[in-house]
Design a protein around this motif. Sequence first.
Motif, short mmCIF file in Angstrom:
data_model
loop_
_atom_site.label_atom_id
_atom_site.label_comp_id
_atom_site.label_asym_id
_atom_site.label_seq_id
_atom_site.Cartn_x
_atom_site.Cartn_y
_atom_site.Cartn_z
N ALA A 69 54.71 41.09 48.60
CA ALA A 69 53.97 42.26 48.11
C ALA A 69 53.75 42.09 46.62
CB ALA A 69 54.74 43.54 48.41
N SER A 70 52.64 42.68 46.14
CA SER A 70 52.34 42.59 44.72
C SER A 70 51.57 43.84 44.28
CB SER A 70 51.51 41.33 44.41
OG SER A 70 50.25 41.39 45.05
N ALA A 71 51.74 44.14 43.03
CA ALA A 71 50.99 45.24 42.41
C ALA A 71 50.59 44.78 41.02
CB ALA A 71 51.82 46.51 42.35
N SER A 72 49.32 45.00 40.65
CA SER A 72 48.87 44.53 39.35
C SER A 72 47.87 45.50 38.74
CB SER A 72 48.23 43.13 39.48
OG SER A 72 47.06 43.19 40.28
N ARG A 73 47.83 45.47 37.42
CA ARG A 73 46.82 46.20 36.66
C ARG A 73 46.24 45.20 35.68
NH1 ARG A 73 43.24 50.41 36.55
NH2 ARG A 73 42.91 51.13 34.41
N GLY A 101 22.73 35.28 28.70
CA GLY A 101 24.08 35.73 28.98
C GLY A 101 24.48 36.92 28.16
N GLU A 102 25.28 37.77 28.73
CA GLU A 102 25.83 38.92 28.02
C GLU A 102 27.20 39.24 28.60
OE1 GLU A 102 24.29 42.92 29.50
OE2 GLU A 102 22.56 41.58 29.87
N VAL A 103 27.99 39.89 27.78
CA VAL A 103 29.36 40.21 28.19
C VAL A 103 29.38 41.56 28.88
CG1 VAL A 103 31.68 40.69 27.39
CG2 VAL A 103 30.37 38.83 26.35
N ILE A 104 29.97 41.57 30.07
CA ILE A 104 30.16 42.80 30.82
C ILE A 104 31.65 43.15 30.76
CG2 ILE A 104 29.98 43.92 33.07
CD1 ILE A 104 27.76 42.03 33.77
N GLY A 105 31.94 44.32 30.49
CA GLY A 105 33.34 44.73 30.49
C GLY A 105 33.75 45.35 29.18
N PRO A 106 35.00 45.56 28.98
CA PRO A 106 36.09 45.16 29.90
C PRO A 106 36.11 45.98 31.18
CG PRO A 106 36.95 46.49 28.12
CD PRO A 106 35.51 46.27 27.79
N ILE A 107 36.51 45.25 32.27
CA ILE A 107 36.65 45.88 33.58
C ILE A 107 38.13 45.90 33.91
CG2 ILE A 107 36.08 45.73 36.02
CD1 ILE A 107 33.60 44.10 35.20
N GLU A 108 38.66 47.04 34.19
CA GLU A 108 40.07 47.19 34.54
C GLU A 108 40.21 47.44 36.03
OE1 GLU A 108 41.79 50.17 32.09
OE2 GLU A 108 41.64 48.98 30.26
N LEU A 109 41.15 46.74 36.63
CA LEU A 109 41.37 46.84 38.07
C LEU A 109 42.84 47.11 38.36
CD1 LEU A 109 39.27 43.84 39.46
CD2 LEU A 109 38.67 46.27 39.50
N SER A 110 43.08 47.94 39.34
CA SER A 110 44.41 48.14 39.91
C SER A 110 44.40 47.57 41.32
CB SER A 110 44.78 49.63 39.93
OG SER A 110 44.79 50.17 38.62
N ASP A 111 45.43 46.79 41.66
CA ASP A 111 45.45 46.10 42.96
C ASP A 111 46.87 46.16 43.51
OD1 ASP A 111 45.07 44.54 45.17
OD2 ASP A 111 44.09 42.90 44.11
N VAL A 112 47.02 46.78 44.66
CA VAL A 112 48.30 46.83 45.38
C VAL A 112 48.08 46.15 46.71
CG1 VAL A 112 50.10 48.29 46.35
CG2 VAL A 112 48.96 48.98 44.23
N ARG A 113 48.89 45.11 47.01
CA ARG A 113 48.56 44.29 48.17
C ARG A 113 49.83 43.75 48.82
NH1 ARG A 113 43.82 43.08 49.55
NH2 ARG A 113 43.11 43.92 47.56
N GLY A 114 49.80 43.65 50.14
CA GLY A 114 50.83 42.96 50.91
C GLY A 114 50.25 41.74 51.59
N PHE A 301 45.10 47.94 48.51
CA PHE A 301 44.16 48.89 47.92
C PHE A 301 43.79 48.37 46.54
CE2 PHE A 301 46.67 51.15 50.96
CZ PHE A 301 45.75 51.97 51.62
N ILE A 302 42.49 48.53 46.18
CA ILE A 302 41.99 48.05 44.90
C ILE A 302 41.02 49.08 44.34
CG2 ILE A 302 40.06 46.76 45.90
CD1 ILE A 302 40.57 44.61 43.78
N GLY A 303 41.01 49.19 43.03
CA GLY A 303 40.09 50.11 42.36
C GLY A 303 40.19 49.96 40.86
N ASN A 304 39.31 50.67 40.15
CA ASN A 304 39.35 50.58 38.69
C ASN A 304 40.30 51.60 38.07
OD1 ASN A 304 37.94 52.89 39.17
ND2 ASN A 304 36.11 52.32 37.99
N GLY A 305 40.97 52.36 38.91
CA GLY A 305 41.98 53.31 38.45
C GLY A 305 42.89 53.69 39.59
#
Length: 442
Positions: A69-73, A101-114, A301-305
């Motif tokens: 299992a893992s959880a990350s931000r 080219g252009e910079v997109i972001g910052p993009i923040e992600l939360s990811d909880v996964r088994g 589960f994954i999302g930006n918050g």
Amino acid sequence: MKRTAIITGAMLMLAQHVSAQDTLRLTAGEAARLAARNNAAVIGARYRVEEAKARVAMQRSALLPQISASASRTGHTLNTATFGLDFPSPPGEPPLFDPNGEVIGPIELSDVRGRLSQTLFDWSALERLRSTRAAFTAAEAQEQAAEETAARAAANAYVQALRAQEVYQSRQADIELAHDLVRIAEEQLAGGTGVRLDVTRAQAQEAALNAQLVAARNAAERANLTLVRALGVPSDTRLVTTDTLPGLPTKPDAEAAISAAMARRAELRAVDAQIHASEMQTSALRSERLPKLSFVGDDGFIGNGWDHMLHTYDWGLQVSVPLFSGLRTRAQVQEQRAQTGELEAKRRDLREQVEFEVRSALLDLTAGAELVDAAGARLRLAEQEVSDARARFESGVAGSADVVTASLRLTEARTAYTDALVQYQTARVALAAAQGIVTELP
């Protein structure tokens, strides 16, 4: 684990008993069994069994599910030029992204996964598991072989301790006879029927026997110390050997003894298990060429918050087939075959060695029995000679020289009889060791 706990408990109880009593009363068989528990080589072999058992569990883990299992931000930015794709826009509209080219972001992600992975088919892993199980069986047999080796050493030390005690008791009997000779010679001298030479001879014989008595006592104490060391008990333990050198049992049939040895010897069972483990390892190496099937899946589960997470998953079946490994597998199979051949040669030699040991022990047993009979007859004649010479000396018919000479022959006869018994009992221990039953001695 249960077996180890029982053995450890027995050792602790024994240590407490020895510490409290400072005296240990043992038969030969009890000495052999105690050494089989306490010897350092046996304890080392016992730990190697635990190591082999752990390797079985480690190899089995390759066939069991792997769950994590893992959880990350995380946060990251992207350069749109790295997409490698053109996103066309309607005529007259600016491009969706800057072509340079252009910079997109910052993009923040939360990811909880088994994550779950499970091997569905891996014949090589199954064969490796069988190989480690056979190696575990071999380790158990090697532990029993170490127990038999320690038991044999202790049984032989026990026999030698008995011999030293018998010799010491014989010297004590010789001293008693020498005391009597001195007393008789002095009485005859005082009564006017003896001569000073007889007194001097008797005293010289007594002095010589006193020196032999000291040497015999030291040998008995040293033999006792050697036995204590073989038993693996504290060096200040006082041992009391409760056996005397026993009589002569019936000699077993040679073929029956060899057959029993082939079935009971732990070394043979160990090498058989090693050969089986080596064959399983060869099969495992060959099986590495076969396809392997496994299942891999993750869910989370994954999302930006953390307040807005969406359910996502991946799953798949994976088949992997090794096509070319640089001839590594072929070389490993050749190496394993050579190891198997070496073990088979060792087994043939060991079987021949076991048969040799049994037949040699039986020869020594036969010779020892005949030697005991001959030494017993010699001892009886020496005792009769001393009795006759003493009677002649007491009656004044002969001097003390005849008694001294006869007593010297009696001393030699007693030692020879003790040595004959020891040789016979040593042959009995050797036969028990050749059959793998030293720990079953009474």
